[in-house]
Design a protein around this motif. Structure first.
Motif, PDB file in Angstrom:
ATOM      1  N   GLU A   4      13.865 -26.757  45.583  1.00  0.00           N
ATOM      2  CA  GLU A   4      13.512 -25.620  44.718  1.00  0.00           C
ATOM      3  C   GLU A   4      13.865 -24.298  45.388  1.00  0.00           C
ATOM      4  OE1 GLU A   4       9.362 -26.012  43.669  1.00  0.00           O
ATOM      5  OE2 GLU A   4       9.735 -27.873  42.553  1.00  0.00           O
ATOM      6  N   TRP A   5      13.566 -24.192  46.672  1.00  0.00           N
ATOM      7  CA  TRP A   5      13.888 -22.965  47.405  1.00  0.00           C
ATOM      8  C   TRP A   5      15.394 -22.747  47.468  1.00  0.00           C
ATOM      9  CZ3 TRP A   5      10.214 -24.180  52.068  1.00  0.00           C
ATOM     10  CH2 TRP A   5       8.898 -23.769  51.761  1.00  0.00           C
ATOM     11  N   ILE A   6      16.146 -23.809  47.710  1.00  0.00           N
ATOM     12  CA  ILE A   6      17.612 -23.684  47.767  1.00  0.00           C
ATOM     13  C   ILE A   6      18.144 -23.236  46.417  1.00  0.00           C
ATOM     14  CG2 ILE A   6      19.776 -24.957  48.050  1.00  0.00           C
ATOM     15  CD1 ILE A   6      18.272 -26.684  50.184  1.00  0.00           C
ATOM     16  N   GLU A   7      17.592 -23.764  45.347  1.00  0.00           N
ATOM     17  CA  GLU A   7      18.001 -23.338  43.996  1.00  0.00           C
ATOM     18  C   GLU A   7      17.705 -21.856  43.786  1.00  0.00           C
ATOM     19  OE1 GLU A   7      19.582 -24.005  40.079  1.00  0.00           O
ATOM     20  OE2 GLU A   7      19.761 -25.052  41.985  1.00  0.00           O
ATOM     21  N   ASP A   8      16.554 -21.396  44.259  1.00  0.00           N
ATOM     22  CA  ASP A   8      16.215 -19.974  44.161  1.00  0.00           C
ATOM     23  C   ASP A   8      17.236 -19.119  44.911  1.00  0.00           C
ATOM     24  OD1 ASP A   8      13.918 -20.482  42.652  1.00  0.00           O
ATOM     25  OD2 ASP A   8      12.605 -20.501  44.408  1.00  0.00           O
ATOM     26  N   ILE A   9      17.619 -19.567  46.094  1.00  0.00           N
ATOM     27  CA  ILE A   9      18.618 -18.846  46.884  1.00  0.00           C
ATOM     28  C   ILE A   9      19.962 -18.857  46.164  1.00  0.00           C
ATOM     29  CG2 ILE A   9      19.962 -18.946  49.032  1.00  0.00           C
ATOM     30  CD1 ILE A   9      17.295 -19.820  50.428  1.00  0.00           C
ATOM     31  N   ALA A  10      20.346 -19.996  45.617  1.00  0.00           N
ATOM     32  CA  ALA A  10      21.628 -20.104  44.912  1.00  0.00           C
ATOM     33  C   ALA A  10      21.691 -19.178  43.697  1.00  0.00           C
ATOM     34  CB  ALA A  10      21.865 -21.552  44.489  1.00  0.00           C
ATOM     35  N   LEU A  11      20.579 -19.047  42.993  1.00  0.00           N
ATOM     36  CA  LEU A  11      20.566 -18.260  41.751  1.00  0.00           C
ATOM     37  C   LEU A  11      20.302 -16.770  41.956  1.00  0.00           C
ATOM     38  CD1 LEU A  11      18.642 -20.743  39.431  1.00  0.00           C
ATOM     39  CD2 LEU A  11      21.090 -20.213  39.427  1.00  0.00           C
ATOM     40  N   PHE A  12      19.923 -16.383  43.163  1.00  0.00           N
ATOM     41  CA  PHE A  12      19.565 -14.985  43.401  1.00  0.00           C
ATOM     42  C   PHE A  12      20.635 -13.988  42.968  1.00  0.00           C
ATOM     43  CE2 PHE A  12      19.576 -11.304  46.353  1.00  0.00           C
ATOM     44  CZ  PHE A  12      18.472 -10.645  45.831  1.00  0.00           C
ATOM     45  N   PRO A  13      21.907 -14.151  43.363  1.00  0.00           N
ATOM     46  CA  PRO A  13      22.885 -13.131  42.963  1.00  0.00           C
ATOM     47  C   PRO A  13      22.971 -12.943  41.451  1.00  0.00           C
ATOM     48  CG  PRO A  13      23.800 -14.503  44.686  1.00  0.00           C
ATOM     49  CD  PRO A  13      22.506 -15.160  44.244  1.00  0.00           C
ATOM     50  N   SER A  14      22.979 -14.017  40.690  1.00  0.00           N
ATOM     51  CA  SER A  14      23.083 -13.872  39.233  1.00  0.00           C
ATOM     52  C   SER A  14      21.831 -13.219  38.655  1.00  0.00           C
ATOM     53  CB  SER A  14      23.366 -15.214  38.551  1.00  0.00           C
ATOM     54  OG  SER A  14      22.333 -16.130  38.790  1.00  0.00           O
ATOM     55  N   ARG A  15      20.675 -13.527  39.207  1.00  0.00           N
ATOM     56  CA  ARG A  15      19.433 -12.902  38.748  1.00  0.00           C
ATOM     57  C   ARG A  15      19.436 -11.402  39.063  1.00  0.00           C
ATOM     58  NH1 ARG A  15      15.697 -17.912  40.801  1.00  0.00           N
ATOM     59  NH2 ARG A  15      15.857 -19.121  38.878  1.00  0.00           N
ATOM     60  N   LEU A  16      19.912 -11.047  40.249  1.00  0.00           N
ATOM     61  CA  LEU A  16      19.981  -9.640  40.626  1.00  0.00           C
ATOM     62  C   LEU A  16      21.000  -8.900  39.764  1.00  0.00           C
ATOM     63  CD1 LEU A  16      19.056  -7.379  42.529  1.00  0.00           C
ATOM     64  CD2 LEU A  16      20.849  -8.130  44.127  1.00  0.00           C
ATOM     65  N   ILE A  17      22.164  -9.487  39.584  1.00  0.00           N
ATOM     66  CA  ILE A  17      23.200  -8.862  38.758  1.00  0.00           C
ATOM     67  C   ILE A  17      22.682  -8.614  37.352  1.00  0.00           C
ATOM     68  CG2 ILE A  17      25.454  -9.274  37.649  1.00  0.00           C
ATOM     69  CD1 ILE A  17      26.247 -10.670  40.371  1.00  0.00           C
ATOM     70  N   GLN A  73      29.105  -8.391  45.348  1.00  0.00           N
ATOM     71  CA  GLN A  73      30.194  -9.319  45.674  1.00  0.00           C
ATOM     72  C   GLN A  73      29.866 -10.099  46.944  1.00  0.00           C
ATOM     73  OE1 GLN A  73      33.578  -6.713  45.905  1.00  0.00           O
ATOM     74  NE2 GLN A  73      33.897  -6.693  43.694  1.00  0.00           N
ATOM     75  N   ILE A  74      29.355  -9.400  47.953  1.00  0.00           N
ATOM     76  CA  ILE A  74      28.956 -10.076  49.195  1.00  0.00           C
ATOM     77  C   ILE A  74      27.907 -11.139  48.887  1.00  0.00           C
ATOM     78  CG2 ILE A  74      27.664  -9.794  51.367  1.00  0.00           C
ATOM     79  CD1 ILE A  74      29.086  -7.027  51.615  1.00  0.00           C
ATOM     80  N   LEU A  75      26.881 -10.756  48.139  1.00  0.00           N
ATOM     81  CA  LEU A  75      25.801 -11.699  47.833  1.00  0.00           C
ATOM     82  C   LEU A  75      26.299 -12.898  47.048  1.00  0.00           C
ATOM     83  CD1 LEU A  75      23.024  -9.092  47.049  1.00  0.00           C
ATOM     84  CD2 LEU A  75      22.933 -10.808  48.883  1.00  0.00           C
ATOM     85  N   THR A  76      27.199 -12.678  46.102  1.00  0.00           N
ATOM     86  CA  THR A  76      27.717 -13.783  45.294  1.00  0.00           C
ATOM     87  C   THR A  76      28.450 -14.787  46.177  1.00  0.00           C
ATOM     88  OG1 THR A  76      27.845 -12.399  43.326  1.00  0.00           O
ATOM     89  CG2 THR A  76      29.229 -14.374  43.358  1.00  0.00           C
ATOM     90  N   GLY A  77      29.355 -14.320  47.006  1.00  0.00           N
ATOM     91  CA  GLY A  77      30.093 -15.224  47.888  1.00  0.00           C
ATOM     92  C   GLY A  77      29.214 -15.838  48.965  1.00  0.00           C
ATOM     93  N   LEU A  78      28.384 -15.023  49.566  1.00  0.00           N
ATOM     94  CA  LEU A  78      27.509 -15.496  50.638  1.00  0.00           C
ATOM     95  C   LEU A  78      26.547 -16.568  50.137  1.00  0.00           C
ATOM     96  CD1 LEU A  78      26.434 -15.240  53.551  1.00  0.00           C
ATOM     97  CD2 LEU A  78      24.938 -13.432  52.708  1.00  0.00           C
ATOM     98  N   HIS A  79      25.920 -16.326  48.995  1.00  0.00           N
ATOM     99  CA  HIS A  79      24.951 -17.300  48.481  1.00  0.00           C
ATOM    100  C   HIS A  79      25.625 -18.591  48.041  1.00  0.00           C
ATOM    101  CE1 HIS A  79      20.912 -15.269  48.372  1.00  0.00           C
ATOM    102  NE2 HIS A  79      21.704 -14.350  48.905  1.00  0.00           N
ATOM    103  N   ALA A  80      26.883 -18.512  47.606  1.00  0.00           N
ATOM    104  CA  ALA A  80      27.619 -19.739  47.279  1.00  0.00           C
ATOM    105  C   ALA A  80      27.800 -20.574  48.545  1.00  0.00           C
ATOM    106  CB  ALA A  80      28.968 -19.398  46.651  1.00  0.00           C
ATOM    107  N   CYS A 106      14.142 -13.299  48.243  1.00  0.00           N
ATOM    108  CA  CYS A 106      14.899 -13.051  47.004  1.00  0.00           C
ATOM    109  C   CYS A 106      13.962 -12.558  45.906  1.00  0.00           C
ATOM    110  CB  CYS A 106      15.607 -14.322  46.552  1.00  0.00           C
ATOM    111  SG  CYS A 106      16.950 -14.870  47.641  1.00  0.00           S
ATOM    112  N   TYR A 107      12.890 -13.295  45.667  1.00  0.00           N
ATOM    113  CA  TYR A 107      11.943 -12.903  44.604  1.00  0.00           C
ATOM    114  C   TYR A 107      11.204 -11.610  44.936  1.00  0.00           C
ATOM    115  CZ  TYR A 107      12.606 -17.024  41.769  1.00  0.00           C
ATOM    116  OH  TYR A 107      13.139 -17.979  40.946  1.00  0.00           O
ATOM    117  N   HIS A 108      10.931 -11.408  46.209  1.00  0.00           N
ATOM    118  CA  HIS A 108      10.264 -10.196  46.683  1.00  0.00           C
ATOM    119  C   HIS A 108      11.063  -8.959  46.263  1.00  0.00           C
ATOM    120  CE1 HIS A 108       8.189  -7.600  49.616  1.00  0.00           C
ATOM    121  NE2 HIS A 108       9.327  -7.393  50.256  1.00  0.00           N
ATOM    122  N   HIS A 109      12.370  -8.994  46.492  1.00  0.00           N
ATOM    123  CA  HIS A 109      13.187  -7.825  46.163  1.00  0.00           C
ATOM    124  C   HIS A 109      13.562  -7.768  44.685  1.00  0.00           C
ATOM    125  CE1 HIS A 109      13.015  -6.036  49.998  1.00  0.00           C
ATOM    126  NE2 HIS A 109      13.580  -7.073  50.616  1.00  0.00           N
TER     127      HIS A 109
END
Length: 182
Positions: A30-43, A118-125, A165-168
Motif C-alpha cells: 500500500e505504501w509503495i502504491e502511494d509513492i508510485a501515485l504521488f506525482p499524478s496526485r500532485l500534478i 518532471q523530476i518527481l514523475t521519473g524518480l517515482h517511476a 507524500c500525503y503530508h505535502h
C-alpha cells in the motif's frame, strides 16, 4: 490569531508519522502504491495553478506551494539515494540536508514547477520499480539517520515517505483552501 494547537494541526494536517510496530507485506505494498501515485496526485492538484496561487502558503511562516513542490523533488531524490545506499552498503550513515535552507535557494524560489514535477514523475517511476522488487531481506536493510540517532529499515522508510507524500499533498490542499491568507 492562530493558537499553538492550530499551528501544529496546520504543520501536521495528517498527523505525524508513527511507524507500526509490525510492518506486513500488505502495508508495504500500500505504501509503495502511494509513492508510485504521488506525482499524478500532485500534478492533478497543481497543474492549473497560476503564479499567484503558487505563492499561497499553508500556515504562517510556512512554505509556498512552489516551495513545497520543489521540496518534494529535493527530499525524494535524497530518499531514493538513501535507499540505494542501504541496498549496496552495510548500514550506511546517510547525509542529512538543511531543508529550510534548500527551500530558499534560487532554483526553489524561481524555477517553474514543471521542472520538479518532471523530476518527481521519473524518480517515482524508478523508485516504485525498485521498491516493488525488494525482497524480505531487502526490506530489512537499514541506514542510520544521524539527526535522529537511529537506524531505519527500508520497510519503515517506505512508510515514512508514503506519509511524506500525503503530508505535502495536504499542505498544498490547505494552502489552496485558505488561499494563503493567514
Amino acid at each position: 490569531m492562530h493558537t499553538e494547537l492550530d499551528l501544529k494541526a496546520l504543520q501536521y494536517p495528517i498527523g505525524e508519522f508513527v511507524s507500526p510496530e509490525n510492518i506486513d507485506d500488505k502495508q508495504v505494498k500500500e505504501w509503495i502504491e502511494d509513492i508510485a501515485l504521488f506525482p499524478s496526485r500532485l500534478i492533478e492538484l497543481v497543474e492549473e495553478l497560476k503564479d499567484d496561487e503558487l505563492a499561497y502558503i499553508y500556515r504562517p511562516e510556512g512554505w509556498s506551494i512552489l516551495q513545497l513542490i520543489h521540496h518534494c523533488a529535493d527530499s525524494h531524490m535524497n530518499s531514493f539515494i538513501r535507499f540505494k545506499l542501504a541496498l549496496t552498503e552495510d548500514t550506511p550513515t546517510i547525509r542529512p540536508y538543511l531543508e529550510d535552507k534548500w527551500a530558499k535557494c534560487p532554483d526553489t524560489l524561481e524555477m517553474p514547477i514543471e521542472t520538479s514535477l518532471q523530476i518527481l514523475t521519473g524518480l517515482h517511476a524508478r523508485w516504485s520499480h525498485l521498491l516493488n522488487r525488494l525482497t524480505e531481506e531487502g526490506l530489512k536493510r537499514t541506514f542510520v539517520h544521524p539527526e535522529h540517532g537511529k537506524q531505519f529499515s527500508l520497510a519503515e522508510a517506505i512508510g515514512m515517505y508514503a506519509w511524506h507524500c500525503y503530508h505535502h499533498l495536504a499542505h498544498v490542499s490547505l494552502a489552496l483552501k485558505f488561499k494563503g491568507e493567514f
